[in-house]
Design a protein around this motif. Structure first.
Motif, PDB file in Angstrom:
ATOM      1  N   LEU A  42       0.825  -1.213   0.000  1.00  0.00           N
ATOM      2  CA  LEU A  42       0.000   0.000   0.000  1.00  0.00           C
ATOM      3  C   LEU A  42       0.858   1.262   0.000  1.00  0.00           C
ATOM      4  O   LEU A  42       0.482   2.270  -0.587  1.00  0.00           O
ATOM      5  CB  LEU A  42      -0.952  -0.001   1.193  1.00  0.00           C
ATOM      6  CG  LEU A  42      -2.086  -1.022   1.143  1.00  0.00           C
ATOM      7  CD1 LEU A  42      -2.905  -0.975   2.427  1.00  0.00           C
ATOM      8  CD2 LEU A  42      -2.967  -0.809  -0.064  1.00  0.00           C
ATOM      9  N   VAL A  47      -1.090   4.572  -1.432  1.00  0.00           N
ATOM     10  CA  VAL A  47      -2.355   4.605  -0.708  1.00  0.00           C
ATOM     11  C   VAL A  47      -2.148   4.823   0.791  1.00  0.00           C
ATOM     12  O   VAL A  47      -2.978   5.449   1.452  1.00  0.00           O
ATOM     13  CB  VAL A  47      -3.136   3.287  -0.950  1.00  0.00           C
ATOM     14  CG1 VAL A  47      -4.394   3.215  -0.130  1.00  0.00           C
ATOM     15  CG2 VAL A  47      -3.441   3.129  -2.420  1.00  0.00           C
ATOM     16  N   TYR A  48      -1.048   4.330   1.333  1.00  0.00           N
ATOM     17  CA  TYR A  48      -0.873   4.359   2.785  1.00  0.00           C
ATOM     18  C   TYR A  48      -0.508   5.744   3.316  1.00  0.00           C
ATOM     19  O   TYR A  48      -0.850   6.072   4.447  1.00  0.00           O
ATOM     20  CB  TYR A  48       0.184   3.322   3.210  1.00  0.00           C
ATOM     21  CG  TYR A  48      -0.102   2.730   4.564  1.00  0.00           C
ATOM     22  CD1 TYR A  48      -1.026   1.711   4.713  1.00  0.00           C
ATOM     23  CD2 TYR A  48       0.533   3.199   5.702  1.00  0.00           C
ATOM     24  CE1 TYR A  48      -1.310   1.168   5.946  1.00  0.00           C
ATOM     25  CE2 TYR A  48       0.255   2.661   6.949  1.00  0.00           C
ATOM     26  CZ  TYR A  48      -0.669   1.648   7.063  1.00  0.00           C
ATOM     27  OH  TYR A  48      -0.955   1.119   8.294  1.00  0.00           O
ATOM     28  N   PHE A  51      -3.476   7.714   4.267  1.00  0.00           N
ATOM     29  CA  PHE A  51      -4.051   7.004   5.407  1.00  0.00           C
ATOM     30  C   PHE A  51      -3.320   7.385   6.688  1.00  0.00           C
ATOM     31  O   PHE A  51      -3.939   7.625   7.729  1.00  0.00           O
ATOM     32  CB  PHE A  51      -3.957   5.505   5.124  1.00  0.00           C
ATOM     33  CG  PHE A  51      -4.707   4.632   6.074  1.00  0.00           C
ATOM     34  CD1 PHE A  51      -6.052   4.819   6.322  1.00  0.00           C
ATOM     35  CD2 PHE A  51      -4.065   3.587   6.709  1.00  0.00           C
ATOM     36  CE1 PHE A  51      -6.741   4.008   7.183  1.00  0.00           C
ATOM     37  CE2 PHE A  51      -4.741   2.760   7.576  1.00  0.00           C
ATOM     38  CZ  PHE A  51      -6.085   2.972   7.806  1.00  0.00           C
ATOM     39  N   TYR A  68       4.849  -0.223   6.095  1.00  0.00           N
ATOM     40  CA  TYR A  68       4.933   1.082   5.437  1.00  0.00           C
ATOM     41  C   TYR A  68       6.237   1.791   5.799  1.00  0.00           C
ATOM     42  O   TYR A  68       6.880   2.402   4.949  1.00  0.00           O
ATOM     43  CB  TYR A  68       3.723   1.931   5.829  1.00  0.00           C
ATOM     44  CG  TYR A  68       3.828   3.376   5.420  1.00  0.00           C
ATOM     45  CD1 TYR A  68       3.762   3.737   4.079  1.00  0.00           C
ATOM     46  CD2 TYR A  68       4.008   4.373   6.361  1.00  0.00           C
ATOM     47  CE1 TYR A  68       3.872   5.056   3.699  1.00  0.00           C
ATOM     48  CE2 TYR A  68       4.115   5.688   5.992  1.00  0.00           C
ATOM     49  CZ  TYR A  68       4.039   6.026   4.658  1.00  0.00           C
ATOM     50  OH  TYR A  68       4.157   7.342   4.279  1.00  0.00           O
TER      51      TYR A  68
END
Length: 118
Positions: A42, A47-48, A51, A68
């Motif tokens: 991710l 995407v992370y 987040f 991550y």
């Protein structure tokens, strides 16, 4: 509000992990390793990061956040050191967390009283 977001997001990540442990035939080690790999993937697709900006510690403390963090370290080290960063970046970025886990695990081993399962 930041504390609430971190609590809810971190709790949901942990609940998902626990559901997989309880409802699948996968071993807990495979599920927890999968969470680290999901964090790396991710992070790699971008995407992370949003987040983490939204949830703060709720996204960085669970195992997906560890993945991550490994990704970020490798990405930074590759930009700085070239391909050598593939081998050094992850350990450099996570060294404090790894050292703390080893220390507190050792401390728990010293202070805990082992009991046999029946």
């Amino acid at each position: 509000m930041d504390y609430l977001k971190a609590f809810v997001v971190g709790g949901l990540i942990c609940v998902l992990g626990q559901i997989f442990i309880d409802k699948t035939k996968l071993t807990p080690a495979r599920i927890l390793t999968s969470l680290v790999v999901i964090g790396v993937l991710l992070g790699a697709v971008g995407v992370y990061e949003p987040f983490v900006e939204f949830a703060g510690a709720g996204a960085t403390v669970p195992l997906s956040g560890f993945g991550y963090n490994l990704y970020k370290g490798v990405k930074t080290a590759i930009a700085k050191d070239g391909w050598l960063g593939v081998f050094t970046g992850g350990l450099t970025s996570c060294s404090a967390g790894i050292a703390a886990a080893i220390f507190f695990g050792f401390l728990a081993g010293l202070l805990g009283k082992p009991k046999e399962k029946k």
